[in-house]
Design a protein around this motif. Structure first.
Motif, PDB file in Angstrom:
ATOM      1  N   LEU A 115      -3.440  10.443  -7.113  1.00 33.11           N
ATOM      2  CA  LEU A 115      -3.045  10.472  -5.706  1.00 33.11           C
ATOM      3  C   LEU A 115      -3.744   9.421  -4.860  1.00 33.11           C
ATOM      4  CD1 LEU A 115      -2.699  14.309  -5.061  1.00 33.11           C
ATOM      5  CD2 LEU A 115      -0.896  12.657  -5.608  1.00 33.11           C
ATOM      6  N   ASP A 116      -4.400   8.467  -5.512  1.00 35.22           N
ATOM      7  CA  ASP A 116      -5.031   7.377  -4.779  1.00 35.22           C
ATOM      8  C   ASP A 116      -3.971   6.512  -4.126  1.00 35.22           C
ATOM      9  OD1 ASP A 116      -7.659   8.044  -5.418  1.00 35.22           O
ATOM     10  OD2 ASP A 116      -7.678   6.803  -7.218  1.00 35.22           O
ATOM     11  N   MET A 117      -4.368   5.804  -3.095  1.00 37.98           N
ATOM     12  CA  MET A 117      -3.524   4.776  -2.501  1.00 37.98           C
ATOM     13  C   MET A 117      -3.678   3.537  -3.385  1.00 37.98           C
ATOM     14  SD  MET A 117      -2.222   6.370   0.027  1.00 37.98           S
ATOM     15  CE  MET A 117      -1.399   5.040   0.926  1.00 37.98           C
ATOM     16  N   LEU A 170      -5.004   5.250   4.091  1.00 36.01           N
ATOM     17  CA  LEU A 170      -3.551   5.102   4.146  1.00 36.01           C
ATOM     18  C   LEU A 170      -3.048   3.677   4.330  1.00 36.01           C
ATOM     19  CD1 LEU A 170      -2.717   8.287   6.230  1.00 36.01           C
ATOM     20  CD2 LEU A 170      -2.841   8.009   3.736  1.00 36.01           C
ATOM     21  N   GLU A 204      -6.967   0.323  -6.450  1.00 34.75           N
ATOM     22  CA  GLU A 204      -6.866   1.728  -6.078  1.00 34.75           C
ATOM     23  C   GLU A 204      -7.885   2.028  -4.986  1.00 34.75           C
ATOM     24  OE1 GLU A 204      -6.425   4.501  -9.343  1.00 34.75           O
ATOM     25  OE2 GLU A 204      -5.843   2.848 -10.662  1.00 34.75           O
ATOM     26  N   CYS A 219       0.839  -1.195   0.000  1.00 35.02           N
ATOM     27  CA  CYS A 219       0.000   0.000   0.000  1.00 35.02           C
ATOM     28  C   CYS A 219       0.876   1.247   0.000  1.00 35.02           C
ATOM     29  CB  CYS A 219      -0.895  -0.034   1.236  1.00 35.02           C
ATOM     30  SG  CYS A 219      -2.056   1.339   1.336  1.00 35.02           S
ATOM     31  N   ARG A 220       0.613   2.130  -0.980  1.00 34.93           N
ATOM     32  CA  ARG A 220       1.363   3.379  -1.096  1.00 34.93           C
ATOM     33  C   ARG A 220       0.582   4.356  -1.947  1.00 34.93           C
ATOM     34  NH1 ARG A 220       6.619   1.098  -3.907  1.00 34.93           N
ATOM     35  NH2 ARG A 220       6.197  -0.523  -2.442  1.00 34.93           N
ATOM     36  N   GLN A 221       0.951   5.603  -1.870  1.00 35.12           N
ATOM     37  CA  GLN A 221       0.275   6.613  -2.676  1.00 35.12           C
ATOM     38  C   GLN A 221       0.883   6.644  -4.068  1.00 35.12           C
ATOM     39  OE1 GLN A 221       0.201  10.704  -1.162  1.00 35.12           O
ATOM     40  NE2 GLN A 221      -1.999  10.578  -1.493  1.00 35.12           N
ATOM     41  N   SER A 222       0.048   6.911  -5.049  1.00 39.20           N
ATOM     42  CA  SER A 222       0.493   6.933  -6.438  1.00 39.20           C
ATOM     43  C   SER A 222       0.158   8.277  -7.071  1.00 39.20           C
ATOM     44  CB  SER A 222      -0.181   5.810  -7.232  1.00 39.20           C
ATOM     45  OG  SER A 222       0.174   5.901  -8.590  1.00 39.20           O
ATOM     46  N   ASP A 225      -9.213   5.035  -1.888  1.00 39.67           N
ATOM     47  CA  ASP A 225      -9.336   6.461  -1.652  1.00 39.67           C
ATOM     48  C   ASP A 225      -8.004   7.020  -1.130  1.00 39.67           C
ATOM     49  OD1 ASP A 225     -10.112   8.679   0.620  1.00 39.67           O
ATOM     50  OD2 ASP A 225     -11.388   8.799  -1.167  1.00 39.67           O
ATOM     51  N   PHE A 226      -7.678   8.235  -1.515  1.00 40.99           N
ATOM     52  CA  PHE A 226      -6.389   8.817  -1.123  1.00 40.99           C
ATOM     53  C   PHE A 226      -6.230   8.940   0.392  1.00 40.99           C
ATOM     54  CE2 PHE A 226      -7.458  13.111   0.194  1.00 40.99           C
ATOM     55  CZ  PHE A 226      -8.683  13.334  -0.410  1.00 40.99           C
ATOM     56  N   CYS A 233      -4.930   0.975   2.937  1.00 38.20           N
ATOM     57  CA  CYS A 233      -5.607   0.183   1.900  1.00 38.20           C
ATOM     58  C   CYS A 233      -6.502  -0.906   2.498  1.00 38.20           C
ATOM     59  CB  CYS A 233      -4.595  -0.433   0.929  1.00 38.20           C
ATOM     60  SG  CYS A 233      -3.607   0.775   0.023  1.00 38.20           S
TER      61      CYS A 233
END
Length: 153
Positions: free
Chosen positions: A50-52, A88, A82, A42-45, A84-85, A90
């Motif tokens: 900018l979704d996780m 955090l 994907e 899990c990470r931001q893209s 929601d941003f 996921c």
């Protein structure tokens, strides 16, 4: 009256037999989590609004993706879940998917020899082979990425 229409559809599908996925059909099965493994946690893209995200790979893609020492083989599939941003870790609902399936070398040089899809949360295909996908992934060659996947550890 229905038979000619049905026959035409069946013949159209048979003409495309092989590894090709008909338009509108997801590149990955509904039960993908039974056999796919996480290859990016899990990470931001920044490239995905900018979704996780979490990336999962099918059995054909997992080992080469993780080792980054061999080409990803034809037919191998990657799925980007994907979230929601603000999710955090996921753990919430998936809000959409992106999927990539490796083509044979020279299969579609304009798409970097990948098929790409954007799907909604219900796995309905929203966009196929979008120029946006190839535009972002074109820069993902070594050493910045791996096999156009933008997979920088």
């Amino acid at each position: 009256m229905r038979a000619p229409g049905c026959i035409a559809i069946v013949l159209g599908l048979l003409a495309g037999c092989g590894d090709d996925v008909p338009p509108g059909v997801p590149l990955f099965p509904a039960d993908y989590r039974d056999t796919y493994v996480e290859v990016r946690d899990c990470r931001q893209s920044a490239d995905h609004d900018l979704d996780m995200i979490r990336v999962l790979a099918d059995p054909l893609a997992a080992a080469p993706y993780m080792a980054r020492d061999a080409a990803i083989l034809e037919g191998a599939t990657l799925v980007k879940e994907e979230y929601d941003f603000g999710d955090l870790d996921c753990t919430g609902p998936i809000v959409k998917f992106a999927a990539m399936r490796r083509l044979a070398p020279g299969g579609d040089p304009d798409m970097l020899d990948w098929e790409c899809q954007r799907l909604d949360a219900a796995r309905r295909v929203v966009v196929e082979d979008a120029p946006r996908c190839v535009a972002c992934h074109t820069g993902c060659e070594p050493p910045e990425g791996y096999e156009y996947t933008c997979a920088v550890p």
